[in-house]
Design a protein around this motif. Structure first.
Motif, mmCIF file in Angstrom:
data_model
loop_
_atom_site.group_PDB
_atom_site.id
_atom_site.type_symbol
_atom_site.label_atom_id
_atom_site.label_comp_id
_atom_site.label_asym_id
_atom_site.label_seq_id
_atom_site.Cartn_x
_atom_site.Cartn_y
_atom_site.Cartn_z
ATOM 1 N N MET A 147 0.834 -1.190 0.000
ATOM 2 C CA MET A 147 0.000 0.000 0.000
ATOM 3 C C MET A 147 0.874 1.248 0.000
ATOM 4 O O MET A 147 1.857 1.308 0.718
ATOM 5 C CB MET A 147 -0.883 0.033 1.232
ATOM 6 C CG MET A 147 -1.988 -0.969 1.216
ATOM 7 S SD MET A 147 -3.151 -0.521 2.505
ATOM 8 C CE MET A 147 -4.339 -1.772 2.212
ATOM 9 N N ALA A 148 0.472 2.214 -0.784
ATOM 10 C CA ALA A 148 1.207 3.470 -0.846
ATOM 11 C C ALA A 148 0.894 4.325 0.380
ATOM 12 O O ALA A 148 -0.222 4.311 0.896
ATOM 13 C CB ALA A 148 0.836 4.224 -2.120
ATOM 14 N N ARG A 149 1.878 5.065 0.820
ATOM 15 C CA ARG A 149 1.710 6.000 1.929
ATOM 16 C C ARG A 149 1.278 7.340 1.323
ATOM 17 O O ARG A 149 1.961 7.878 0.451
ATOM 18 C CB ARG A 149 3.032 6.153 2.673
ATOM 19 C CG ARG A 149 2.992 7.103 3.816
ATOM 20 C CD ARG A 149 4.352 7.133 4.485
ATOM 21 N NE ARG A 149 4.353 8.076 5.588
ATOM 22 C CZ ARG A 149 5.397 8.745 5.988
ATOM 23 N NH1 ARG A 149 6.562 8.582 5.385
ATOM 24 N NH2 ARG A 149 5.312 9.568 6.992
ATOM 25 N N VAL A 150 0.150 7.864 1.789
ATOM 26 C CA VAL A 150 -0.394 9.114 1.258
ATOM 27 C C VAL A 150 -0.324 10.175 2.343
ATOM 28 O O VAL A 150 -0.762 9.955 3.479
ATOM 29 C CB VAL A 150 -1.855 8.930 0.791
ATOM 30 C CG1 VAL A 150 -2.409 10.239 0.235
ATOM 31 C CG2 VAL A 150 -1.949 7.824 -0.252
ATOM 32 N N LEU A 151 0.237 11.327 1.990
ATOM 33 C CA LEU A 151 0.382 12.449 2.915
ATOM 34 C C LEU A 151 -0.360 13.662 2.373
ATOM 35 O O LEU A 151 -0.268 13.968 1.181
ATOM 36 C CB LEU A 151 1.856 12.811 3.090
ATOM 37 C CG LEU A 151 2.783 11.693 3.545
ATOM 38 C CD1 LEU A 151 4.232 12.139 3.460
ATOM 39 C CD2 LEU A 151 2.447 11.269 4.955
ATOM 40 N N LEU A 152 -1.067 14.348 3.242
ATOM 41 C CA LEU A 152 -1.727 15.609 2.897
ATOM 42 C C LEU A 152 -1.125 16.704 3.752
ATOM 43 O O LEU A 152 -0.908 16.516 4.951
ATOM 44 C CB LEU A 152 -3.233 15.532 3.175
ATOM 45 C CG LEU A 152 -4.022 14.470 2.439
ATOM 46 C CD1 LEU A 152 -5.486 14.518 2.883
ATOM 47 C CD2 LEU A 152 -3.923 14.627 0.936
ATOM 48 N N PHE A 153 -0.885 17.853 3.161
ATOM 49 C CA PHE A 153 -0.290 18.965 3.887
ATOM 50 C C PHE A 153 -1.211 20.177 3.873
ATOM 51 O O PHE A 153 -2.049 20.333 2.987
ATOM 52 C CB PHE A 153 1.069 19.335 3.282
ATOM 53 C CG PHE A 153 2.119 18.297 3.544
ATOM 54 C CD1 PHE A 153 2.860 18.331 4.721
ATOM 55 C CD2 PHE A 153 2.359 17.286 2.636
ATOM 56 C CE1 PHE A 153 3.819 17.361 4.981
ATOM 57 C CE2 PHE A 153 3.315 16.313 2.884
ATOM 58 C CZ PHE A 153 4.046 16.357 4.057
ATOM 59 N N VAL B 191 3.237 9.239 -1.600
ATOM 60 C CA VAL B 191 2.605 10.294 -2.397
ATOM 61 C C VAL B 191 2.206 11.424 -1.469
ATOM 62 O O VAL B 191 1.475 11.195 -0.499
ATOM 63 C CB VAL B 191 1.360 9.771 -3.145
ATOM 64 C CG1 VAL B 191 0.736 10.875 -3.978
ATOM 65 C CG2 VAL B 191 1.699 8.576 -4.007
ATOM 66 N N ALA B 192 2.685 12.625 -1.756
ATOM 67 C CA ALA B 192 2.335 13.790 -0.955
ATOM 68 C C ALA B 192 1.600 14.800 -1.828
ATOM 69 O O ALA B 192 2.055 15.116 -2.924
ATOM 70 C CB ALA B 192 3.587 14.422 -0.368
ATOM 71 N N PHE B 193 0.452 15.258 -1.351
ATOM 72 C CA PHE B 193 -0.301 16.314 -2.030
ATOM 73 C C PHE B 193 0.017 17.608 -1.318
ATOM 74 O O PHE B 193 -0.160 17.733 -0.095
ATOM 75 C CB PHE B 193 -1.795 16.005 -1.989
ATOM 76 C CG PHE B 193 -2.181 14.848 -2.861
ATOM 77 C CD1 PHE B 193 -2.386 15.024 -4.218
ATOM 78 C CD2 PHE B 193 -2.324 13.585 -2.318
ATOM 79 C CE1 PHE B 193 -2.737 13.942 -5.023
ATOM 80 C CE2 PHE B 193 -2.680 12.511 -3.114
ATOM 81 C CZ PHE B 193 -2.892 12.682 -4.474
ATOM 82 N N LEU B 194 0.501 18.590 -2.080
ATOM 83 C CA LEU B 194 1.024 19.830 -1.533
ATOM 84 C C LEU B 194 0.191 21.013 -2.005
ATOM 85 O O LEU B 194 0.072 21.253 -3.207
ATOM 86 C CB LEU B 194 2.473 20.030 -1.976
ATOM 87 C CG LEU B 194 3.400 18.825 -1.756
ATOM 88 C CD1 LEU B 194 4.663 18.986 -2.552
ATOM 89 C CD2 LEU B 194 3.680 18.672 -0.290
#
Length: 79
Positions: free
Chosen positions: A1-7, A70-73
């Protein structure tokens, strides 16, 4: 599973900052997140949102693996 980050405001809209998601690409990840949370989907589609895959900014779609991060910036501002 991919690690997803939201900032920033994206994490505020979603109510979470980090989670694991099983997806094959950034496009399917965006679609999944938008289907789960309409407000987050709209925020992710907003102007200036960037995506980092394994700490490198990517444009368009890219494949994910179980070890992907995956980071959403949101757009940055400063002064």
């Amino acid at each position: 599973m991919a690690r997803v980050l939201l900032f920033g405001r994206l994490a505020d809209v979603a109510g979470w900052r980090e989670r694991q998601v099983d997806c094959i690409s950034i496009r399917t990840l965006r679609d999944l997140l938008a289907a789960e949370d309409e407000a987050l989907g709209q925020a992710l589609a907003g102007k200036g949102i960037q995506v980092a895959l394994d700490q490198a900014i990517v444009r368009g779609d890219a494949s994910l693996t179980a070890k992907s991060e995956v980071a959403f910036l949101p757009p940055m501002s400063g002064g």
